[in-house]
Write a protein that holds these residues in place. Structure first.
Motif, PDB file in Angstrom:
ATOM      1  N   GLN A 160      13.884  -6.401 -24.409  1.00 49.19           N
ATOM      2  CA  GLN A 160      12.540  -6.938 -24.546  1.00 49.19           C
ATOM      3  C   GLN A 160      11.479  -5.898 -24.180  1.00 49.19           C
ATOM      4  N   SER A 161      11.789  -5.096 -23.174  1.00 48.21           N
ATOM      5  CA  SER A 161      10.832  -4.065 -22.773  1.00 48.21           C
ATOM      6  C   SER A 161      10.746  -2.945 -23.802  1.00 48.21           C
ATOM      7  N   ARG A 162      11.851  -2.710 -24.544  1.00 43.38           N
ATOM      8  CA  ARG A 162      11.872  -1.656 -25.555  1.00 43.38           C
ATOM      9  C   ARG A 162      11.354  -2.122 -26.917  1.00 43.38           C
ATOM     10  N   THR A 163      11.289  -3.439 -27.118  1.00 35.75           N
ATOM     11  CA  THR A 163      10.825  -3.954 -28.405  1.00 35.75           C
ATOM     12  C   THR A 163       9.382  -3.537 -28.642  1.00 35.75           C
ATOM     13  N   ASP A 164       9.122  -2.960 -29.784  1.00 34.00           N
ATOM     14  CA  ASP A 164       7.783  -2.518 -30.120  1.00 34.00           C
ATOM     15  C   ASP A 164       6.834  -3.709 -30.081  1.00 34.00           C
ATOM     16  N   VAL A 165       5.760  -3.581 -29.321  1.00 37.47           N
ATOM     17  CA  VAL A 165       4.828  -4.698 -29.145  1.00 37.47           C
ATOM     18  C   VAL A 165       4.194  -5.112 -30.461  1.00 37.47           C
ATOM     19  N   ARG A 166       4.163  -4.217 -31.428  1.00 32.50           N
ATOM     20  CA  ARG A 166       3.523  -4.527 -32.706  1.00 32.50           C
ATOM     21  C   ARG A 166       4.366  -5.460 -33.564  1.00 32.50           C
ATOM     22  N   VAL A 167       5.643  -5.586 -33.257  1.00 34.73           N
ATOM     23  CA  VAL A 167       6.532  -6.427 -34.059  1.00 34.73           C
ATOM     24  C   VAL A 167       7.134  -7.567 -33.243  1.00 34.73           C
ATOM     25  N   ARG A 168       6.840  -7.608 -31.962  1.00 34.43           N
ATOM     26  CA  ARG A 168       7.494  -8.538 -31.045  1.00 34.43           C
ATOM     27  C   ARG A 168       7.248 -10.006 -31.408  1.00 34.43           C
ATOM     28  N   ASP A 169       6.077 -10.321 -31.973  1.00 34.18           N
ATOM     29  CA  ASP A 169       5.729 -11.709 -32.259  1.00 34.18           C
ATOM     30  C   ASP A 169       6.169 -12.169 -33.652  1.00 34.18           C
TER      31      ASP A 169
END
Length: 314
Positions: A17-26
């Motif tokens: 979760q911490s490595r997931t790109d914030v731009r695609v997380r949602d």
């Protein structure tokens, strides 16, 4: 022992979760690998166990209309994916050489992320290929490699767009694959439309050639990385995996091409007439490229997998 294992799993989940790109997380199906793994495991279980047993004492469904709509919808979807990949960089700012992962939040980067996710999501839609086989009682088409390929593609792509959603040179193979799917699903749509369209399917032999061209393009493009004086691509592991994929499938399809079109070793014909529900099943003739011709009607193609020299589905 069990508590330690659970703790390690939770730590790994938090790390992802911490490595997931914030731009695609949602985006849908991007919050956790658990969701997509559960869906794909359920797909595999349905394909090889639940579906065939549920259909065992039922007559096959006639789904020609549904298949026409599905295949032509996939043509449109993949054409849109190709267009978006082009507009997101490949036809605008990319050099087609050492194109790095865009870590910004520019409109182009966000557009690339959207189309990369859409390509990933399209692989879930393609699971319907197998559902159609099950409902039409074409269980012989549901090989291990067929199920593995359909499940493994979205599973691996989750990891790709989790870490590199705007993938630079690493997303070229997705654009090429979507281009090939435009052609393939168009062919499948015509095939499902019935005998009156057979005269427009004279180019069936070249379906394998299209596949070979795909793997050549992917392999040549990604191989540039190994000859560049300097290319600071952020996740070189993807480069190696894409190169191995392209070369491996090129060799398999090349072997089929030699056996089928140079040596003339067509796949043997076989009539399968098992009694089901008191009636005989339709005779099926297996021809080159793993296609099936039923009673002289439309050829039914699997979507591009390879099993022991047969071209299954793409």
């Amino acid at each position: 022992m069990l508590g330690e294992a659970v703790s390690n799993i939770l730590q790994f989940h938090s790390y992802l979760q911490s490595r997931t790109d914030v731009r695609v997380r949602d985006y849908p199906l991007m919050q956790s690998p658990i969701e997509m793994t559960t869906i794909l495991a359920a797909y595999a279980f349905f394909s090889v166990y639940v579906g065939p047993r549920w259909m065992a004492n039922r007559k096959p469904f006639h789904l020609n209309t549904a298949m026409i709509i599905y295949n032509l919808s996939m043509v449109l979807l993949n054409a849109y994916i190709v267009y978006e990949f082009m507009m997101s960089g490949w036809a605008t700012t990319f050099t087609w050489r050492c194109d790095l992962i865009d870590t910004s939040s520019s409109p182009q980067a966000l557009r690339m992320i959207r189309v990369a996710w859409l390509f990933y999501f399209s692989k879930y839609i393609e699971l319907l290929d197998t559902v159609f086989f099950v409902l039409r009682k074409k269980q012989s088409q549901i090989t291990f490699l067929h199920v593995f390929h359909h499940a493994f593609m979205p599973w691996t792509w989750w990891w790709g767009i989790t870490l590199t959603p705007a993938g630079g040179m690493g997303c070229f193979h997705a654009m090429v694959n979507a281009t090939v799917h435009v052609i393939m699903y168009f062919y499948y749509g015509l095939s499902a439309a019935g005998p009156r369209f057979q005269k427009y399917l004279w180019w069936k032999k070249y379906m394998t050639a299209i596949q070979l061209i795909q793997f050549v393009l992917v392999s040549i493009h990604i191989s540039q990385y190994y000859f560049m004086e300097k290319c600071d691509y952020q996740v070189p592991l993807w480069i190696h995996l894409i190169w191995m994929y392209g070369v491996f499938f090129f060799l398999l399809f090349s072997n089929f091409w030699v056996q089928a079109y140079i040596r003339g070793k067509r796949l043997p014909s076989a009539n399968h007439n098992p009694k089901q529900n008191g009636s005989l099943a339709e005779p099926i003739t297996v021809v080159a490229n793993g296609k099936h011709m039923e009673n002289g009607n439309a050829h039914h193609y699997t979507n591009g997998k390879i099993v022991l020299g047969k071209v299954k589905e793409i």
